[in-house]
Design an enzyme around this catalytic site. Structure first.
Site, mmCIF file in Angstrom:
data_model
loop_
_atom_site.group_PDB
_atom_site.id
_atom_site.type_symbol
_atom_site.label_atom_id
_atom_site.label_comp_id
_atom_site.label_asym_id
_atom_site.label_seq_id
_atom_site.Cartn_x
_atom_site.Cartn_y
_atom_site.Cartn_z
ATOM 1 N N ARG A 1 3.979 13.402 -41.014
ATOM 2 C CA ARG A 1 3.636 12.723 -39.760
ATOM 3 C C ARG A 1 2.712 11.525 -39.987
ATOM 4 O O ARG A 1 2.799 10.535 -39.266
ATOM 5 C CB ARG A 1 2.988 13.709 -38.797
ATOM 6 C CG ARG A 1 4.018 14.635 -38.206
ATOM 7 C CD ARG A 1 3.392 15.569 -37.219
ATOM 8 N NE ARG A 1 4.411 16.270 -36.477
ATOM 9 C CZ ARG A 1 4.222 17.451 -35.912
ATOM 10 N NH1 ARG A 1 3.056 18.057 -36.017
ATOM 11 N NH2 ARG A 1 5.193 18.029 -35.242
ATOM 12 N N GLY B 1 11.890 21.532 -35.357
ATOM 13 C CA GLY B 1 10.848 21.875 -36.321
ATOM 14 C C GLY B 1 11.329 22.648 -37.540
ATOM 15 O O GLY B 1 11.117 22.227 -38.679
ATOM 16 N N LYS C 1 15.533 32.329 -30.110
ATOM 17 C CA LYS C 1 15.842 32.740 -28.732
ATOM 18 C C LYS C 1 16.810 31.830 -27.999
ATOM 19 O O LYS C 1 16.710 30.613 -28.070
ATOM 20 C CB LYS C 1 14.540 32.758 -27.929
ATOM 21 C CG LYS C 1 13.581 33.834 -28.358
ATOM 22 C CD LYS C 1 12.386 33.723 -27.474
ATOM 23 C CE LYS C 1 11.369 34.802 -27.752
ATOM 24 N NZ LYS C 1 10.131 34.492 -27.011
ATOM 25 N N GLY D 1 9.594 19.707 -30.361
ATOM 26 C CA GLY D 1 9.648 19.984 -28.918
ATOM 27 C C GLY D 1 10.050 18.755 -28.130
ATOM 28 O O GLY D 1 10.835 18.835 -27.180
#
Ligand code: AMP
Length: 398
Positions: A29, A356, A200, A379
């Protein structure tokens, strides 16, 4: 925009992982923000950088105070100086007396890093007074923090609303992220294949819904696949499942069928008798997993079938691992998919890694430069692909 002799406040995402001695374990990053910072310096600006690091207000010390030693952005200064090839000044606060004084005295060509924005209770609340203090530090605001563009925080969106259109802009990283995501969203070359994995269904349902309108093929792997197998009348043993999403899994498949989108589920799984690296493992039909066993990775037949689809695609999106790839016995499926995505890229496909854990998997295998684009914002990329309006983007455009 004229940057000469201007004070430029740039919001970046320096939220990097640190080890227990506060050494940076992955500087991706920081490196991603360097082109924008360098360009501002070359154009004659005094550059004031702000970022968050971790969740200091959630992880307070036992006495209830902020763990400044752990969450200070000072940890970033040596690496940032090294990458920029020049010293970086540091302010002990974000908008307090030290930041204000150092920002005022900052000369063109110099760099000042402000303390963690999340030490300020108003940051996450999007407090306007805090944003005003940030805005007071500079003439121009640049947002290059794609990773936090989905948050309406003081430093990511409210501050931008305090600058007029001529004095705010996106940074180069933000531009790259948006252009690459749009390559997938706007007139992608077909066939388009989306690979969706992870734990999920509930985290990815909006994405899946959107992908049915966009893709030709949707490959579903990881823990979320077992909710689909249950929906299809399978026996999934002790595999991860979200029973309250079984109806949703049925509806998604029905919608895909109506639209002529192919859904590929892993026909076989690597099953284990415990959620552990030392568990006994077997290959099983994913519709017939014995009680006491759980599917922790896609099986070899599934990996081959997925590979065939991926390699024939012209546009590929990958979000989420195919199994519990953190444990070596269950990393094979994710690695196999990563290699297929790299192969598709070599065959001329546009491949976007937008999440991610799939980013971690691609990096683990050293394949990051063998795919078209690896997003820095998990996200935020997910939300962007879902079609949501991101506050960090809207505040610049609006
Ligand atoms: P996500 O953050 O939703 O992309 O999910 C990533 C996590 O899903 C990783 O930590 C994986 O270990 C986990 N995961 C993937 N496949 C499975 C599986 N079959 N059973 C349980 N967890 C899984």
């Amino acid at each position: 925009m004229n940057f000469k002799d201007k004070k430029v406040l740039i919001r970046v995402d320096f939220n990097v992982p640190l080890d227990k001695d506060f050494h940076i374990t992955d500087d991706t990053r920081i490196r991603a923000a360097i082109p924008s910072i360098k360009q501002l310096l070359e154009r004659g600006s005094a550059v004031i950088i702000m970022s968050h690091l971790g969740r200091p207000l959630k992880k307070l010390k036992e006495d209830g105070s902020i763990d400044r030693e752990r969450f200070t952005l000072k940890h970033i200064v040596p690496r940032l100086s090294e990458l920029l090839g020049q010293p970086v000044l540091f302010a002990k606060d974000t908008v307090g007396t030290d930041a204000t004084k150092k920002a005022k005295e900052l000369k063109p060509g110099q760099v000042l890093l402000l303390e963690n924005t999340r030490f300020e209770p108003g940051e996450k609340k999007g407090d306007r007074e805090l944003a005003q203090k940030m805005a007071n530090l500079a003439d121009i605001y640049i947002n290059d923090a794609f990773g936090t563009a989905h948050r309406a925080h003081a430093s990511t969106s409210v501050v931008a609303s305090l600058f007029d259109a001529k004095h705010k802009s996106f940074g180069l990283l933000m531009e790259k992220e948006i252009l690459n995501a749009n390559k997938l969203l706007n007139n992608p070359e077909r066939p388009v294949t989306a690979i969706v994995g992870g734990a999920k269904v509930s985290d990815k349902m909006l994405l899946l819904d959107k992908l049915i309108d966009l893709a030709d093929n949707i490959i579903i792997g990881g823990g979320m696949a077992y909710t689909f197998f249950l929906a299809n009348g399978g026996h999934i043993g002790n595999s991860l499942v979200e029973k309250d999403r079984v109806e949703l899994a049925k509806n998604l498949q029905q919608k895909a069928h109506q639209k002529g989108v192919n859904i590929y589920l892993p026909v076989d799984s690597i099953i284990a008798d415990a959620f552990s690296e030392d568990a006994h493992t077997l290959v099983a039909n994913s519709m017939d997993i014995p009680d006491g066993w759980m599917g922790l990775d896609i099986g070899p037949e599934a990996a081959t079938a997925f590979g065939d689809v991926i390699k024939k695609s012209k546009t590929v999106l990958w979000n989420g691992p195919m199994g519990v790839f953190e444990m070596p016995p269950f990393a094979g499926g994710t690695h196999s998919v990563a290699k297929s995505v790299a192969e598709a890229t070599a065959n001329g496909a546009f491949t976007l890694i937008g999440g991610g854990d799939s980013v971690a998997a691609i990096n683990q295998l050293g394949l990051a430069d063998k795919v078209s684009y690896v997003s820095t914002g998990g996200g935020a990329m997910l939300k962007f692909l879902e079609g949501a309006k991101l506050p960090g983007i809207e505040a610049i455009e609006g």
